[in-house]
Every structure is written in C-alpha cells, then in structure tokens.
Design a protein around this motif. Structure first.
Motif, PDB file in Angstrom:
ATOM      1  N   ILE A  37     -13.325  -5.017  -2.296  1.00  0.00           N
ATOM      2  CA  ILE A  37     -12.685  -3.786  -2.767  1.00  0.00           C
ATOM      3  C   ILE A  37     -13.790  -2.745  -2.892  1.00  0.00           C
ATOM      4  O   ILE A  37     -14.829  -2.988  -3.512  1.00  0.00           O
ATOM      5  CB  ILE A  37     -11.996  -3.992  -4.128  1.00  0.00           C
ATOM      6  CG1 ILE A  37     -10.875  -5.011  -3.987  1.00  0.00           C
ATOM      7  CG2 ILE A  37     -11.471  -2.670  -4.665  1.00  0.00           C
ATOM      8  CD1 ILE A  37     -10.200  -5.368  -5.286  1.00  0.00           C
ATOM      9  N   ASP A  39     -14.245   1.577  -3.426  1.00  0.00           N
ATOM     10  CA  ASP A  39     -13.718   2.920  -3.634  1.00  0.00           C
ATOM     11  C   ASP A  39     -12.188   2.927  -3.738  1.00  0.00           C
ATOM     12  O   ASP A  39     -11.512   3.787  -3.183  1.00  0.00           O
ATOM     13  CB  ASP A  39     -14.194   3.834  -2.506  1.00  0.00           C
ATOM     14  CG  ASP A  39     -14.065   5.312  -2.865  1.00  0.00           C
ATOM     15  OD1 ASP A  39     -14.086   5.640  -4.071  1.00  0.00           O
ATOM     16  OD2 ASP A  39     -13.930   6.124  -1.928  1.00  0.00           O
ATOM     17  N   GLY A  40     -11.635   1.925  -4.426  1.00  0.00           N
ATOM     18  CA  GLY A  40     -10.201   1.849  -4.646  1.00  0.00           C
ATOM     19  C   GLY A  40      -9.394   1.385  -3.456  1.00  0.00           C
ATOM     20  O   GLY A  40      -8.172   1.467  -3.458  1.00  0.00           O
ATOM     21  N   LYS A  41     -10.058   0.910  -2.412  1.00  0.00           N
ATOM     22  CA  LYS A  41      -9.363   0.422  -1.215  1.00  0.00           C
ATOM     23  C   LYS A  41      -9.734  -1.036  -0.964  1.00  0.00           C
ATOM     24  O   LYS A  41     -10.831  -1.478  -1.296  1.00  0.00           O
ATOM     25  CB  LYS A  41      -9.745   1.245   0.012  1.00  0.00           C
ATOM     26  CG  LYS A  41      -9.281   2.675  -0.062  1.00  0.00           C
ATOM     27  CD  LYS A  41      -9.589   3.409   1.203  1.00  0.00           C
ATOM     28  CE  LYS A  41      -9.053   4.828   1.122  1.00  0.00           C
ATOM     29  NZ  LYS A  41      -9.252   5.549   2.361  1.00  0.00           N
ATOM     30  N   LEU A  42      -8.791  -1.762  -0.370  1.00  0.00           N
ATOM     31  CA  LEU A  42      -9.058  -3.126   0.035  1.00  0.00           C
ATOM     32  C   LEU A  42      -9.731  -3.094   1.400  1.00  0.00           C
ATOM     33  O   LEU A  42      -9.245  -2.445   2.319  1.00  0.00           O
ATOM     34  CB  LEU A  42      -7.757  -3.930   0.150  1.00  0.00           C
ATOM     35  CG  LEU A  42      -6.884  -4.044  -1.094  1.00  0.00           C
ATOM     36  CD1 LEU A  42      -5.606  -4.791  -0.746  1.00  0.00           C
ATOM     37  CD2 LEU A  42      -7.623  -4.767  -2.187  1.00  0.00           C
ATOM     38  N   LEU A  43     -10.854  -3.762   1.511  1.00  0.00           N
ATOM     39  CA  LEU A  43     -11.515  -3.868   2.801  1.00  0.00           C
ATOM     40  C   LEU A  43     -11.139  -5.213   3.391  1.00  0.00           C
ATOM     41  O   LEU A  43     -11.421  -6.262   2.815  1.00  0.00           O
ATOM     42  CB  LEU A  43     -13.033  -3.743   2.648  1.00  0.00           C
ATOM     43  CG  LEU A  43     -13.525  -2.412   2.069  1.00  0.00           C
ATOM     44  CD1 LEU A  43     -15.044  -2.420   1.940  1.00  0.00           C
ATOM     45  CD2 LEU A  43     -13.070  -1.249   2.921  1.00  0.00           C
ATOM     46  N   CYS A  44     -10.471  -5.170   4.535  1.00  0.00           N
ATOM     47  CA  CYS A  44      -9.943  -6.381   5.164  1.00  0.00           C
ATOM     48  C   CYS A  44     -10.458  -6.486   6.592  1.00  0.00           C
ATOM     49  O   CYS A  44     -10.961  -5.537   7.166  1.00  0.00           O
ATOM     50  CB  CYS A  44      -8.419  -6.333   5.185  1.00  0.00           C
ATOM     51  SG  CYS A  44      -7.682  -6.084   3.565  1.00  0.00           S
ATOM     52  N   ALA A  53      -9.536  -0.545   6.075  1.00  0.00           N
ATOM     53  CA  ALA A  53      -9.441  -0.164   4.666  1.00  0.00           C
ATOM     54  C   ALA A  53      -7.977   0.137   4.354  1.00  0.00           C
ATOM     55  O   ALA A  53      -7.337   0.930   5.038  1.00  0.00           O
ATOM     56  CB  ALA A  53     -10.313   1.052   4.383  1.00  0.00           C
ATOM     57  N   ILE A  54      -7.452  -0.516   3.324  1.00  0.00           N
ATOM     58  CA  ILE A  54      -6.045  -0.340   2.954  1.00  0.00           C
ATOM     59  C   ILE A  54      -5.985   0.248   1.546  1.00  0.00           C
ATOM     60  O   ILE A  54      -6.520  -0.318   0.599  1.00  0.00           O
ATOM     61  CB  ILE A  54      -5.304  -1.687   3.015  1.00  0.00           C
ATOM     62  CG1 ILE A  54      -5.348  -2.219   4.450  1.00  0.00           C
ATOM     63  CG2 ILE A  54      -3.869  -1.534   2.532  1.00  0.00           C
ATOM     64  CD1 ILE A  54      -4.797  -3.596   4.625  1.00  0.00           C
ATOM     65  N   SER A  55      -5.311   1.386   1.446  1.00  0.00           N
ATOM     66  CA  SER A  55      -5.226   2.085   0.166  1.00  0.00           C
ATOM     67  C   SER A  55      -4.085   1.531  -0.688  1.00  0.00           C
ATOM     68  O   SER A  55      -3.213   0.810  -0.200  1.00  0.00           O
ATOM     69  CB  SER A  55      -5.006   3.580   0.403  1.00  0.00           C
ATOM     70  OG  SER A  55      -3.721   3.790   0.950  1.00  0.00           O
ATOM     71  N   ALA A  56      -4.094   1.922  -1.951  1.00  0.00           N
ATOM     72  CA  ALA A  56      -3.022   1.525  -2.864  1.00  0.00           C
ATOM     73  C   ALA A  56      -1.686   2.114  -2.395  1.00  0.00           C
ATOM     74  O   ALA A  56      -0.642   1.478  -2.547  1.00  0.00           O
ATOM     75  CB  ALA A  56      -3.342   1.984  -4.284  1.00  0.00           C
ATOM     76  N   GLU A  58      -0.714   2.549   0.710  1.00  0.00           N
ATOM     77  CA  GLU A  58      -0.205   1.698   1.785  1.00  0.00           C
ATOM     78  C   GLU A  58       0.416   0.423   1.226  1.00  0.00           C
ATOM     79  O   GLU A  58       1.455  -0.031   1.705  1.00  0.00           O
ATOM     80  CB  GLU A  58      -1.315   1.347   2.770  1.00  0.00           C
ATOM     81  CG  GLU A  58      -1.762   2.513   3.618  1.00  0.00           C
ATOM     82  CD  GLU A  58      -2.931   2.165   4.498  1.00  0.00           C
ATOM     83  OE1 GLU A  58      -2.716   1.945   5.693  1.00  0.00           O
ATOM     84  OE2 GLU A  58      -4.060   2.108   3.966  1.00  0.00           O
TER      85      GLU A  58
END
Length: 76
Positions: A37, A39-44, A53-56, A58
C-alpha cells in the motif's frame, strides 16, 4: 410474449456473466496480486507481472458493481 421474456432474461444473464468475469479479473489482481500500500493506493501485480495501482474509489466502484449484480440475480 414468452419468447420476448426469454430473450430479455438471456440478455440479462449474459450481462451478469460479463460483469462477473470482469469482477473475477479485478479480484485476481487485488487479492492474488497485492504487493503493498502506497499513498492510499493498493499496489498490485497482474498476470503479466505489471504493477497496477488501485485506488479506494476503484474498490468502491467494484463493490457497488457486485451489489448491482446481486440485485439483478435476486430479481431473476
């Protein structure tokens, strides 16, 4: 009349199936590819090992999509 309703039901089922397939791909990236995680995003990582990078927002959109699908299935 019955044929028209059958066609409508089949169209709805096809739409639900497509949405479920997209959701399954998203789930695969988020659940199986989660790395960190930042900057508030999931790194996948996807199947090709590309970073995504997936934001809240999304995640919320996908959750709403699942709820919509659940309601559609309930309506059948």
């Amino acid at each position: 009349m019955r044929d028209r309703h059958d066609k409508q039901a089949l169209t709805l089922i096809a739409e639900i199936d497509g949405a479920l397939q997209r959701t399954a791909q998203f789930r695969l990236i988020v659940v199986d590819g989660m790395q960190n995680i930042f900057d508030g995003k999931l790194l996948c990582r996807d199947l090709k090992n590309s970073e995504i990078a997936i934001s809240a927002g999304e995640l919320a959109r996908e959750t709403a999509q699942l709820e919509r699908i659940r309601c559609q299935i309930s309506g059948l």
